[in-house]
Design a protein around this motif. Structure first.
Motif, short mmCIF file in Angstrom:
data_model
loop_
_atom_site.label_atom_id
_atom_site.label_comp_id
_atom_site.label_asym_id
_atom_site.label_seq_id
_atom_site.Cartn_x
_atom_site.Cartn_y
_atom_site.Cartn_z
N GLN A 162 0.81 -1.21 0.00
CA GLN A 162 0.00 0.00 0.00
C GLN A 162 0.85 1.28 0.00
OE1 GLN A 162 -0.76 -2.60 2.53
NE2 GLN A 162 -1.80 -3.40 0.71
N THR A 163 2.18 1.13 0.04
CA THR A 163 3.05 2.30 0.07
C THR A 163 4.09 2.27 -1.06
OG1 THR A 163 4.44 1.15 1.70
CG2 THR A 163 2.79 2.69 2.55
N VAL A 164 4.98 1.28 -1.00
CA VAL A 164 6.06 1.20 -1.98
C VAL A 164 5.54 0.83 -3.37
CG1 VAL A 164 8.23 0.05 -2.59
CG2 VAL A 164 7.73 0.60 -0.19
N PRO A 166 2.61 1.28 -5.01
CA PRO A 166 2.03 2.35 -5.84
C PRO A 166 3.07 3.31 -6.41
CG PRO A 166 0.73 2.03 -3.85
CD PRO A 166 1.97 1.22 -3.68
N VAL A 167 4.12 3.59 -5.62
CA VAL A 167 5.17 4.50 -6.10
C VAL A 167 5.92 3.86 -7.26
CG1 VAL A 167 7.31 5.68 -5.50
CG2 VAL A 167 5.41 5.64 -3.87
N VAL A 168 6.28 2.58 -7.09
CA VAL A 168 6.98 1.87 -8.16
C VAL A 168 6.10 1.78 -9.41
CG1 VAL A 168 8.01 -0.33 -8.85
CG2 VAL A 168 8.40 0.55 -6.54
N ALA A 170 3.81 3.87 -10.33
CA ALA A 170 3.76 5.18 -10.97
C ALA A 170 5.02 5.44 -11.80
CB ALA A 170 3.60 6.28 -9.93
N CYS A 171 6.17 5.00 -11.29
CA CYS A 171 7.43 5.19 -12.02
C CYS A 171 7.48 4.33 -13.28
CB CYS A 171 8.61 4.85 -11.10
SG CYS A 171 8.86 6.03 -9.75
N ALA A 212 6.15 10.10 -14.63
CA ALA A 212 5.48 9.86 -13.35
C ALA A 212 4.61 11.05 -12.95
CB ALA A 212 6.51 9.59 -12.25
N VAL A 216 0.47 10.99 -12.37
CA VAL A 216 -0.24 11.54 -11.21
C VAL A 216 -1.33 12.51 -11.66
CG1 VAL A 216 -0.01 13.00 -9.16
CG2 VAL A 216 1.71 11.24 -9.63
#
Length: 259
Positions: A162-164, A166-168, A170-171, A212, A216
């Protein structure tokens, strides 16, 4: 971080270019509106059927307690919608560029002319451009589906999912999204898909920075529609940074843009 911000800056330049030319911005909205109607319908259908699909994907939980079963299927439904959103961002751009090929080709040329000149038309027929766009879209969809399955599975990992993740996500989606958006300008420079992505990999940090941030913004309601012309304009400016025209030399990876 400096190189990531360099890429993001080109989206800001695209916004400034469109803000100074509102007619061009409105011109680029037409294909995006058509795609928005299509993908909004698909996402609404996915949200409506998410419980059924989640139940189909987790038959092993039928014998669990009611609380545990419903919690698992709620999480599965949320992840399914996240995967749908991930795929929609990439496929929305591919479909919009396909629908609006003449619109965005003209927009990209106007951006280039405002910056000193556009490369000559390679003379590729519209039919061949459409065939290439469909082929590249199929390849992209297959790659995106693989990543979507991986991110879906990783989403079940507590905290990290739920944290890492989604960031990955998006990248990764940002890198491929930038590949789609720069295709118009780089195609005009004679670069096929493999050559385009090789160039983007050589400038990975700034490519992810541009892509990215675009992802967003595209996830904001109506963001994909309103910012599609901005993204195309910014991607065209970024393409000029990667492959200047008139061609003098290829800039080294993530070198500062010429003033």
């Amino acid at each position: 971080m400096k190189d990531v911000l360099l890429g993001a800056r080109f989206l800001g330049r695209g916004l400034a270019w469109c803000a100074a030319r509102p007619k061009q911005w409105l011109f680029g909205l037409i294909p995006a509106l058509v795609s928005m109607i299509l993908f909004t319908g698909l996402l609404v259908l996915l949200a409506y059927r998410a419980d059924d699909v989640a139940g189909w994907l987790t038959p092993f939980a039928d014998d669990w307690s009611k609380g545990a079963r419903e919690s698992l299927r709620l999480l599965t439904g949320v992840l399914l919608f996240g995967v749908g959103a991930f795929l929609s961002v990439l496929l929305f751009t591919a479909v919009t560029l396909l629908i609006g090929q003449p619109f965005y080709e003209a927009l990209a040329v106007r951006v280039e002319e405002s910056e000193g000149g556009a490369p000559p038309d390679p003379g590729t027929s519209l039919w061949l451009q459409i065939v290439r766009a469909i082929r590249d879209g199929i390849v992209l969809a297959a790659i995106a589906l693989v990543f979507a399955v991986v991110f879906f599975a990783l989403g079940f990992i507590p905290v990290v999912g739920q944290t890492v993740v989604p960031v990955v996500a998006a990248c990764v989606s940002g890198f491929f999204l930038c590949g789609e958006l720069t295709s118009i300008a780089l195609d005009r420079r004679g670069l096929v898909r493999k050559e385009r992505f090789a160039l983007l990999r050589a400038h990975r940090a700034s490519t992810v920075g541009f892509g990215a941030l675009t992802v967003v913004i595209f996830l904001i309601p109506l963001g994909a529609v309103l910012f599609m012309p901005v993204a195309v304009a910014g991607a065209t400016l970024y393409s000029r940074h990667l492959s200047p025209y008139p061609a003098k030399r290829l800039l080294p990876p993530d070198a500062p843009a010429p003033s």
